[in-house]
Design a protein around this motif. Structure first.
Motif, short mmCIF file in Angstrom:
data_model
loop_
_atom_site.label_atom_id
_atom_site.label_comp_id
_atom_site.label_asym_id
_atom_site.label_seq_id
_atom_site.Cartn_x
_atom_site.Cartn_y
_atom_site.Cartn_z
N VAL A 17 0.87 -1.18 0.00
CA VAL A 17 0.00 0.00 0.00
C VAL A 17 0.91 1.23 0.00
O VAL A 17 1.27 1.75 1.05
N PRO A 18 1.29 1.71 -1.20
CA PRO A 18 2.27 2.79 -1.28
C PRO A 18 1.90 4.05 -0.50
O PRO A 18 2.74 4.62 0.18
N GLU A 19 0.65 4.50 -0.60
CA GLU A 19 0.27 5.76 0.05
C GLU A 19 0.33 5.68 1.57
O GLU A 19 0.49 6.70 2.23
N LEU A 20 0.22 4.48 2.12
CA LEU A 20 0.33 4.31 3.57
C LEU A 20 1.72 3.79 3.95
O LEU A 20 1.99 3.55 5.12
N GLU A 21 2.57 3.61 2.95
CA GLU A 21 3.94 3.11 3.13
C GLU A 21 3.97 1.79 3.90
O GLU A 21 4.83 1.57 4.75
N ILE A 22 3.02 0.92 3.58
CA ILE A 22 3.01 -0.44 4.13
C ILE A 22 3.81 -1.28 3.16
O ILE A 22 3.35 -1.56 2.06
N GLY A 23 5.02 -1.61 3.57
CA GLY A 23 5.96 -2.29 2.69
C GLY A 23 5.97 -3.79 2.88
O GLY A 23 5.40 -4.34 3.81
N VAL A 24 6.65 -4.44 1.99
CA VAL A 24 6.81 -5.89 2.01
C VAL A 24 8.04 -6.23 2.85
O VAL A 24 9.09 -5.61 2.70
N GLY A 25 7.89 -7.20 3.74
CA GLY A 25 9.03 -7.72 4.48
C GLY A 25 9.45 -6.91 5.68
O GLY A 25 10.52 -7.13 6.23
N ARG A 26 8.66 -5.96 6.12
CA ARG A 26 8.99 -5.15 7.29
C ARG A 26 7.87 -5.24 8.31
O ARG A 26 6.71 -5.30 7.96
N PRO A 27 8.21 -5.22 9.59
CA PRO A 27 7.15 -5.19 10.61
C PRO A 27 6.55 -3.78 10.71
O PRO A 27 7.26 -2.79 10.53
N TYR A 28 5.28 -3.73 10.98
CA TYR A 28 4.58 -2.47 11.18
C TYR A 28 3.76 -2.59 12.44
O TYR A 28 3.32 -3.67 12.79
N PHE A 56 -9.32 0.74 2.66
CA PHE A 56 -10.27 1.65 3.30
C PHE A 56 -11.08 2.40 2.26
O PHE A 56 -11.57 3.50 2.50
N GLY A 57 -11.23 1.80 1.05
CA GLY A 57 -12.00 2.42 -0.02
C GLY A 57 -11.31 3.61 -0.65
O GLY A 57 -11.88 4.29 -1.50
N ARG A 58 -10.06 3.87 -0.27
CA ARG A 58 -9.41 5.10 -0.72
C ARG A 58 -8.00 4.91 -1.27
O ARG A 58 -7.63 5.55 -2.25
N PHE A 59 -7.19 4.10 -0.63
CA PHE A 59 -5.77 4.00 -0.98
C PHE A 59 -5.52 2.81 -1.89
O PHE A 59 -6.02 1.72 -1.64
#
Length: 160
Positions: A17-28, A56-59
């Motif tokens: 999810v680029p706009e929320l900067e939810i990346g692959v392989g990293r803990p959040y 969320f219907g947006r990102f």
């Protein structure tokens, strides 16, 4: 002191999810006060990822369905009802058995009776089929017994 260097070709982070900067392989972490809707927010994120919908219907998400695994310490017994409510709320026709292949949940209390090595082995075995997907542990106290899930002792080392 260590300084970084600039490059005209910096390494790219792969984002689900680029706009929320939810990346692959990293803990959040989703940190917040008790009863501040962290769980339902994460469940909506999971539903959107599993359906391949905008988050969320947006990102913009990954553009295709993603396998999701929730390891639930709290609310495991009512998870099927909660997911069904969120899926109905999408307003779309939902093929529940098909979505159920991508959106799975496991009992997190399993962590509580095991030592660290057994926890690691169980977690690796359970998450192995979800490569390229998302694994949510909620709350983190399930994996870090004896500590408050919102404490600095947990959040700082994981998310720094």
């Amino acid at each position: 002191m260590v300084f970084g260097s600039l490059s005209d070709n910096p390494p790219r982070q792969n984002f689900l999810v680029p706009e929320l900067e939810i990346g692959v392989g990293r803990p959040y972490g989703w940190l917040g006060k008790s009863n501040s809707s962290k769980t339902v927010t994460l469940m909506q994120l999971e539903v959107d990822l599993a359906l391949g919908r905008p988050i969320f219907g947006r990102f913009a998400g990954p553009g295709q369905p993603v396998p999701v695994l929730r390891i639930a310490y709290e609310g495991f017994a009512k998870a099927p009802e909660d997911y069904a409510r969120l899926l109905r709320g999408t307003g779309q026709e939902v093929d529940y058995p098909e979505v159920g292949k991508r959106l799975r949940f496991a009992e997190g209390r399993h962590f509580l009776g095991l030592d660290a090595d057994a926890n690691r082995e169980w977690l690796l075995r359970v998450t192995e089929p979800y490569g390229g997907g998302v694994c949510v542990i909620d709350p983190l106290v399930a994996a870090c017994r004896g500590l408050d899930e919102n404490s600095v002792e947990i959040s700082y080392p994981l998310y720094d």
